[in-house]
Design a protein around this motif. Structure first.
Motif, PDB file in Angstrom:
ATOM      1  N   THR A  25      37.077  28.071  50.755  1.00 61.04           N
ATOM      2  CA  THR A  25      36.129  29.038  51.309  1.00 61.04           C
ATOM      3  C   THR A  25      36.512  30.482  50.984  1.00 61.04           C
ATOM      4  O   THR A  25      35.796  31.394  51.370  1.00 61.04           O
ATOM      5  CB  THR A  25      36.014  28.878  52.841  1.00 61.04           C
ATOM      6  OG1 THR A  25      37.305  29.029  53.421  1.00 61.04           O
ATOM      7  CG2 THR A  25      35.429  27.524  53.189  1.00 61.04           C
ATOM      8  N   ASN A  26      37.588  30.669  50.256  1.00 59.39           N
ATOM      9  CA  ASN A  26      38.003  32.007  49.850  1.00 59.39           C
ATOM     10  C   ASN A  26      36.966  32.586  48.889  1.00 59.39           C
ATOM     11  O   ASN A  26      36.431  31.886  48.035  1.00 59.39           O
ATOM     12  CB  ASN A  26      39.369  31.930  49.164  1.00 59.39           C
ATOM     13  CG  ASN A  26      39.972  33.276  48.901  1.00 59.39           C
ATOM     14  OD1 ASN A  26      39.276  34.234  48.624  1.00 59.39           O
ATOM     15  ND2 ASN A  26      41.277  33.337  48.990  1.00 59.39           N
ATOM     16  N   GLU A  27      36.696  33.876  49.000  1.00 59.25           N
ATOM     17  CA  GLU A  27      35.679  34.493  48.149  1.00 59.25           C
ATOM     18  C   GLU A  27      36.079  34.529  46.678  1.00 59.25           C
ATOM     19  O   GLU A  27      35.235  34.644  45.802  1.00 59.25           O
ATOM     20  CB  GLU A  27      35.373  35.913  48.636  1.00 59.25           C
ATOM     21  CG  GLU A  27      36.524  36.880  48.462  1.00 59.25           C
ATOM     22  CD  GLU A  27      36.166  38.289  48.883  1.00 59.25           C
ATOM     23  OE1 GLU A  27      35.181  38.824  48.368  1.00 59.25           O
ATOM     24  OE2 GLU A  27      36.884  38.819  49.739  1.00 59.25           O
ATOM     25  N   TYR A  28      37.362  34.405  46.381  1.00 57.98           N
ATOM     26  CA  TYR A  28      37.826  34.423  45.003  1.00 57.98           C
ATOM     27  C   TYR A  28      37.756  33.048  44.340  1.00 57.98           C
ATOM     28  O   TYR A  28      37.904  32.930  43.131  1.00 57.98           O
ATOM     29  CB  TYR A  28      39.279  34.911  44.935  1.00 57.98           C
ATOM     30  CG  TYR A  28      39.467  36.325  45.400  1.00 57.98           C
ATOM     31  CD1 TYR A  28      39.069  37.393  44.613  1.00 57.98           C
ATOM     32  CD2 TYR A  28      40.050  36.611  46.630  1.00 57.98           C
ATOM     33  CE1 TYR A  28      39.243  38.702  45.031  1.00 57.98           C
ATOM     34  CE2 TYR A  28      40.232  37.908  47.060  1.00 57.98           C
ATOM     35  CZ  TYR A  28      39.826  38.950  46.252  1.00 57.98           C
ATOM     36  OH  TYR A  28      40.006  40.235  46.664  1.00 57.98           O
ATOM     37  N   ASP A  86      34.207  39.478  37.823  1.00 61.26           N
ATOM     38  CA  ASP A  86      33.923  39.236  39.235  1.00 61.26           C
ATOM     39  C   ASP A  86      35.198  39.289  40.072  1.00 61.26           C
ATOM     40  O   ASP A  86      35.207  39.878  41.159  1.00 61.26           O
ATOM     41  CB  ASP A  86      33.237  37.881  39.414  1.00 61.26           C
ATOM     42  CG  ASP A  86      32.813  37.638  40.841  1.00 61.26           C
ATOM     43  OD1 ASP A  86      32.122  38.505  41.405  1.00 61.26           O
ATOM     44  OD2 ASP A  86      33.178  36.577  41.395  1.00 61.26           O
ATOM     45  N   ARG A  90      35.746  42.101  43.000  1.00 60.07           N
ATOM     46  CA  ARG A  90      36.024  41.728  44.397  1.00 60.07           C
ATOM     47  C   ARG A  90      37.353  42.300  44.868  1.00 60.07           C
ATOM     48  O   ARG A  90      37.478  42.776  45.991  1.00 60.07           O
ATOM     49  CB  ARG A  90      36.033  40.211  44.553  1.00 60.07           C
ATOM     50  CG  ARG A  90      34.676  39.591  44.443  1.00 60.07           C
ATOM     51  CD  ARG A  90      34.778  38.072  44.530  1.00 60.07           C
ATOM     52  NE  ARG A  90      33.526  37.434  44.238  1.00 60.07           N
ATOM     53  CZ  ARG A  90      32.611  37.144  45.146  1.00 60.07           C
ATOM     54  NH1 ARG A  90      32.816  37.435  46.404  1.00 60.07           N
ATOM     55  NH2 ARG A  90      31.489  36.557  44.793  1.00 60.07           N
ATOM     56  N   TRP A  91      38.368  42.241  43.998  1.00 61.36           N
ATOM     57  CA  TRP A  91      39.683  42.761  44.365  1.00 61.36           C
ATOM     58  C   TRP A  91      39.619  44.268  44.628  1.00 61.36           C
ATOM     59  O   TRP A  91      40.167  44.757  45.620  1.00 61.36           O
ATOM     60  CB  TRP A  91      40.694  42.456  43.259  1.00 61.36           C
ATOM     61  CG  TRP A  91      42.043  42.979  43.538  1.00 61.36           C
ATOM     62  CD1 TRP A  91      42.949  42.505  44.450  1.00 61.36           C
ATOM     63  CD2 TRP A  91      42.660  44.117  42.920  1.00 61.36           C
ATOM     64  NE1 TRP A  91      44.084  43.264  44.418  1.00 61.36           N
ATOM     65  CE2 TRP A  91      43.928  44.262  43.492  1.00 61.36           C
ATOM     66  CE3 TRP A  91      42.252  45.009  41.941  1.00 61.36           C
ATOM     67  CZ2 TRP A  91      44.797  45.271  43.111  1.00 61.36           C
ATOM     68  CZ3 TRP A  91      43.124  46.009  41.553  1.00 61.36           C
ATOM     69  CH2 TRP A  91      44.376  46.129  42.141  1.00 61.36           C
ATOM     70  N   ASN A  94      37.740  44.933  47.932  1.00 66.99           N
ATOM     71  CA  ASN A  94      38.577  44.635  49.103  1.00 66.99           C
ATOM     72  C   ASN A  94      39.698  45.654  49.271  1.00 66.99           C
ATOM     73  O   ASN A  94      40.045  46.031  50.391  1.00 66.99           O
ATOM     74  CB  ASN A  94      39.154  43.226  49.007  1.00 66.99           C
ATOM     75  CG  ASN A  94      38.101  42.171  49.207  1.00 66.99           C
ATOM     76  OD1 ASN A  94      37.044  42.439  49.782  1.00 66.99           O
ATOM     77  ND2 ASN A  94      38.359  40.978  48.732  1.00 66.99           N
TER      78      ASN A  94
END
Length: 103
Positions: A25-28, A86, A90-91, A94
């Motif tokens: 379930t991690n976004e990465y 991507d 994302r990184w 965050n």
């Protein structure tokens, strides 16, 4: 003694499942999975991925295999690039959100 083993095994399974849930379930995870698949494809290709061509196959089988590999060779760098972009996006997002929270 048997009950203790069952309890310990149950706790281990529960902890393992929680870890797997967190990872999946991690976004990465989706982009990392695609990038890992692309890297695995190219590493396998470097170590003899065309070995099917050395065996005697029918022309249709050989042509199908070549078209499949050609499609993967063309599309996998594109998929890897999109996945890498991507992951970086994302990184950075965050990291900026954490910096804004701490400020």
């Amino acid at each position: 003694m048997e009950t203790i083993k069952k309890v310990i095994a149950n706790e281990w399974v529960t902890e393992s499942m929680e870890t797997v849930k967190k990872v999946v379930t991690n976004e990465y995870f989706p982009a990392a999975a695609v990038l890992s698949g692309v890297i695995l494809f190219w590493v396998l290709g470097l170590f003899g991925g065309l070995s099917l061509l050395s065996a005697r196959q029918s022309p249709v089988t050989t042509l199908t295999w070549l078209l499949f590999v050609y499609a993967l060779a063309v599309l996998s760098p594109l998929a890897g690039l999109v996945a890498a972009i991507d992951l970086v996006r994302r990184w950075l997002r965050n990291r900026q959100a954490r910096a804004a929270e701490s400020a």
